[in-house]
Design a protein around this motif. Structure first.
Motif, PDB file in Angstrom:
ATOM      1  N   THR A 137       0.832  -1.208   0.000  1.00 39.56           N
ATOM      2  CA  THR A 137       0.000   0.000   0.000  1.00 39.56           C
ATOM      3  C   THR A 137       0.859   1.247   0.000  1.00 39.56           C
ATOM      4  OG1 THR A 137      -1.767  -1.165   1.197  1.00 39.56           O
ATOM      5  CG2 THR A 137      -1.808   1.246   1.234  1.00 39.56           C
ATOM      6  N   LEU A 138       1.871   1.279   0.865  1.00 39.87           N
ATOM      7  CA  LEU A 138       2.756   2.443   0.933  1.00 39.87           C
ATOM      8  C   LEU A 138       3.563   2.592  -0.353  1.00 39.87           C
ATOM      9  CD1 LEU A 138       4.051   2.192   4.612  1.00 39.87           C
ATOM     10  CD2 LEU A 138       2.237   3.659   3.706  1.00 39.87           C
ATOM     11  N   LYS A 139       3.993   1.482  -0.906  1.00 38.26           N
ATOM     12  CA  LYS A 139       4.751   1.532  -2.167  1.00 38.26           C
ATOM     13  C   LYS A 139       3.889   2.138  -3.271  1.00 38.26           C
ATOM     14  CE  LYS A 139       7.449  -1.373  -5.337  1.00 38.26           C
ATOM     15  NZ  LYS A 139       7.929  -2.765  -5.608  1.00 38.26           N
ATOM     16  N   PHE A 140       2.620   1.741  -3.331  1.00 42.19           N
ATOM     17  CA  PHE A 140       1.690   2.303  -4.317  1.00 42.19           C
ATOM     18  C   PHE A 140       1.522   3.808  -4.113  1.00 42.19           C
ATOM     19  CE2 PHE A 140      -2.756   3.760  -4.660  1.00 42.19           C
ATOM     20  CZ  PHE A 140      -2.874   3.798  -6.048  1.00 42.19           C
ATOM     21  N   LEU A 141       1.283   4.219  -2.866  1.00 45.24           N
ATOM     22  CA  LEU A 141       1.052   5.636  -2.583  1.00 45.24           C
ATOM     23  C   LEU A 141       2.282   6.489  -2.899  1.00 45.24           C
ATOM     24  CD1 LEU A 141      -0.998   5.447   0.736  1.00 45.24           C
ATOM     25  CD2 LEU A 141      -1.829   6.141  -1.530  1.00 45.24           C
ATOM     26  N   TRP A 142       3.453   5.993  -2.508  1.00 44.94           N
ATOM     27  CA  TRP A 142       4.674   6.748  -2.812  1.00 44.94           C
ATOM     28  C   TRP A 142       4.864   6.868  -4.322  1.00 44.94           C
ATOM     29  CZ3 TRP A 142       6.807  10.135  -0.044  1.00 44.94           C
ATOM     30  CH2 TRP A 142       6.965  10.004   1.340  1.00 44.94           C
ATOM     31  N   HIS A 143       4.571   5.823  -5.059  1.00 42.57           N
ATOM     32  CA  HIS A 143       4.682   5.879  -6.519  1.00 42.57           C
ATOM     33  C   HIS A 143       3.752   6.956  -7.078  1.00 42.57           C
ATOM     34  CE1 HIS A 143       4.094   4.777 -10.753  1.00 42.57           C
ATOM     35  NE2 HIS A 143       5.312   4.242 -10.685  1.00 42.57           N
ATOM     36  N   GLN A 144       2.521   6.993  -6.575  1.00 45.43           N
ATOM     37  CA  GLN A 144       1.556   7.979  -7.056  1.00 45.43           C
ATOM     38  C   GLN A 144       2.013   9.406  -6.753  1.00 45.43           C
ATOM     39  OE1 GLN A 144       0.231   5.669  -8.968  1.00 45.43           O
ATOM     40  NE2 GLN A 144      -1.735   6.741  -8.818  1.00 45.43           N
ATOM     41  N   ILE A 145       2.565   9.614  -5.576  1.00 44.79           N
ATOM     42  CA  ILE A 145       3.005  10.955  -5.174  1.00 44.79           C
ATOM     43  C   ILE A 145       4.252  11.381  -5.937  1.00 44.79           C
ATOM     44  CG2 ILE A 145       3.955  12.306  -3.246  1.00 44.79           C
ATOM     45  CD1 ILE A 145       0.949  11.864  -3.021  1.00 44.79           C
ATOM     46  N   ILE A 146       5.243  10.503  -6.013  1.00 40.27           N
ATOM     47  CA  ILE A 146       6.524  10.861  -6.626  1.00 40.27           C
ATOM     48  C   ILE A 146       6.397  11.086  -8.129  1.00 40.27           C
ATOM     49  CG2 ILE A 146       8.842   9.996  -7.165  1.00 40.27           C
ATOM     50  CD1 ILE A 146       8.851   8.691  -4.381  1.00 40.27           C
ATOM     51  N   PHE A 147       5.621  10.244  -8.805  1.00 40.13           N
ATOM     52  CA  PHE A 147       5.526  10.338 -10.260  1.00 40.13           C
ATOM     53  C   PHE A 147       4.331  11.169 -10.739  1.00 40.13           C
ATOM     54  CE2 PHE A 147       8.192   6.554  -9.711  1.00 40.13           C
ATOM     55  CZ  PHE A 147       9.241   6.885 -10.559  1.00 40.13           C
ATOM     56  N   ASP A 148       3.621  11.776  -9.810  1.00 38.93           N
ATOM     57  CA  ASP A 148       2.515  12.661 -10.196  1.00 38.93           C
ATOM     58  C   ASP A 148       3.053  13.909 -10.905  1.00 38.93           C
ATOM     59  OD1 ASP A 148      -0.182  13.852 -10.126  1.00 38.93           O
ATOM     60  OD2 ASP A 148       0.723  15.225  -8.677  1.00 38.93           O
ATOM     61  N   ASP A 149       2.342  14.379 -11.897  1.00 41.22           N
ATOM     62  CA  ASP A 149       2.693  15.631 -12.574  1.00 41.22           C
ATOM     63  C   ASP A 149       1.903  16.765 -11.920  1.00 41.22           C
ATOM     64  OD1 ASP A 149       3.271  17.755 -14.193  1.00 41.22           O
ATOM     65  OD2 ASP A 149       2.245  16.967 -15.976  1.00 41.22           O
ATOM     66  N   PRO A 150       2.527  17.538 -11.022  1.00 35.05           N
ATOM     67  CA  PRO A 150       1.787  18.571 -10.297  1.00 35.05           C
ATOM     68  C   PRO A 150       1.351  19.743 -11.173  1.00 35.05           C
ATOM     69  CG  PRO A 150       4.120  18.736  -9.817  1.00 35.05           C
ATOM     70  CD  PRO A 150       3.947  17.499 -10.653  1.00 35.05           C
ATOM     71  N   THR A 151       1.931  19.846 -12.383  1.00 34.54           N
ATOM     72  CA  THR A 151       1.540  20.947 -13.274  1.00 34.54           C
ATOM     73  C   THR A 151       0.243  20.639 -14.019  1.00 34.54           C
ATOM     74  OG1 THR A 151       2.811  20.107 -15.173  1.00 34.54           O
ATOM     75  CG2 THR A 151       3.979  21.520 -13.607  1.00 34.54           C
ATOM     76  N   ARG A 152      -0.220  19.400 -13.922  1.00 35.25           N
ATOM     77  CA  ARG A 152      -1.439  19.001 -14.628  1.00 35.25           C
ATOM     78  C   ARG A 152      -2.664  19.699 -14.047  1.00 35.25           C
ATOM     79  NH1 ARG A 152      -4.637  15.335 -12.594  1.00 35.25           N
ATOM     80  NH2 ARG A 152      -2.927  14.593 -11.262  1.00 35.25           N
ATOM     81  N   GLU A 153      -3.321  20.498 -14.849  1.00 31.91           N
ATOM     82  CA  GLU A 153      -4.554  21.201 -14.471  1.00 31.91           C
ATOM     83  C   GLU A 153      -4.398  22.055 -13.216  1.00 31.91           C
ATOM     84  OE1 GLU A 153      -7.661  18.326 -14.151  1.00 31.91           O
ATOM     85  OE2 GLU A 153      -7.535  17.723 -16.254  1.00 31.91           O
TER      86      GLU A 153
END
Length: 359
Positions: free
Chosen positions: A164-180
């Motif tokens: 679960t933590l591995k999934f969440l960290w992946h989502q946070i780290i690889f998220d594109d914060p400039t999107r919308e």
């Protein structure tokens, strides 16, 4: 995980109580937490688009403010990793750690000066460096590798929490914060912001946002390898770091070695995708004083630097003019200055506003 998510909500709310985003989330608290829990459980959670703005103090930088529901996730990740990581980090990594911070870092520098000079009986030098565009330079794949390494140590059985933590960290780290993202603030601030300091101008897998709790944690994790290289591999005992600013204190006899090994420091950072700032590196006699974290540290005394004095003046000015009724920033700076034995400077600034300060 539900209980941990609620605890994370409480911690996130403590710092954002009364904000529009927090009030909306709290209005349907249990429904929102349950929805967030289901998204995490089903691996459908993705960070939402937030707000971006440019701040000019203490230096110009780009800030991304995450929506409140994402802040809850940041607190969850922080709470789950910090107990293990804090034991791993060296004592002299000062940022975003309980019981540490700017004042702690300032006092540690003075203590290390005293130790290195044998109570100021020997001549010493202080080298100060800055990592250029640190948050914008971090390689996300390397960062995720480090997170997985920590999780492997924390959860060797690779249980449900691990995945679960591995999934969440992946989502946070690889998220594109400039999107919308919604940009806020004066247009001219965005115009004067250097491209090297903006995520809008970075390659897809480089850079993380400034401002999130998770980013502060990741910044310490990413440089743990470097801290250990300087302190243990190179053997510089009198070393300290606050985010991307670090110092090394040496005796006169060690000075020539340090100058030679700056190249090794550069090579180590280069292997991590980082570079030393070419204009923010100094090696100077400690007797002349060293600027660090807003203070100027001398042997046997510490005084507030220009930034602390300027900010203290600014907050009193805002209070007197009625621009704000928030006393907390002024009290915080006053507390910092008092710790630096600066009652006379506080009194001097008070007199500029016709106020009396007794000490």
């Amino acid at each position: 995980m539900r209980e941990r998510l609620y605890t994370a909500y409480e911690e996130a709310a403590r710092h954002k109580r009364g904000t529009e985003d927090e009030v909306k989330f709290e209005a349907h608290l249990y429904e929102n937490l349950e929805l967030l829990f289901i998204e995490i459980k089903n691996r459908t959670y993705t960070p939402s688009s937030g707000i971006a703005f440019v701040t000019m103090s203490p230096v110009i930088r780009e800030i991304f403010a995450a929506p409140f529901r994402d802040r809850v996730v940041h607190h969850l990740l922080y709470d789950m990793m910090v107990p293990w990581l804090d034991k791993r980090l060296i004592e002299d990594a000062y940022s975003c750690r309980k019981g540490k911070g700017t004042l702690y870092g300032i006092m540690r520098m003075e203590k290390k000066m005293r130790q290195c000079s044998r109570n100021f009986s020997k001549k010493i030098y202080v080298a100060k460096f800055d990592i250029q565009g640190y948050f914008m330079s971090m390689m996300r794949p390397k960062l995720f590798e480090k997170v997985v390494w920590v999780l492997d140590k924390q959860y060797p059985r690779k249980n449900y929490i691990y995945h679960t933590l591995k999934f969440l960290w992946h989502q946070i780290i690889f998220d594109d914060p400039t999107r919308e993202v919604r940009r806020r603030g004066a247009y001219w601030k965005w115009e004067v912001l250097p491209r090297s300091k903006s995520l809008f101008h970075q390659p897809a897998e480089r850079g993380i946002v400034i401002g999130n709790l998770s980013s502060q944690l990741l910044s310490n994790l990413f440089l743990d390898e470097f801290d250990r290289f300087v302190k243990f591999d190179l053997g510089y005992k009198y070393y300290g770091r606050y985010v991307d600013d670090f110092f090394i204190i040496v005796t006169e006899e060690e000075l020539s070695r340090l100058k030679r090994e700056v190249k090794m420091i550069e090579l180590k950072l280069s292997s991590m995708g980082l570079v030393l700032h070419p204009k923010k590196r100094t090696i100077q006699d400690a007797e002349k004083g060293v600027d660090f974290l807003g203070a100027r540290v001398y042997p046997r005394r510490i005084i507030p630097g220009k930034r602390i004095r300027r900010n203290f003046y600014y907050y009193i000015q805002r209070l007197q003019s009625g621009m704000t009724g928030d006393l907390e920033p002024m009290i915080s700076y006053m507390g910092l200055m008092k710790h630096l034995n600066s009652d006379k400077q506080i009194a001097k600034i008070f007199r500029l506003f016709g106020l009396d300060y007794r000490f």
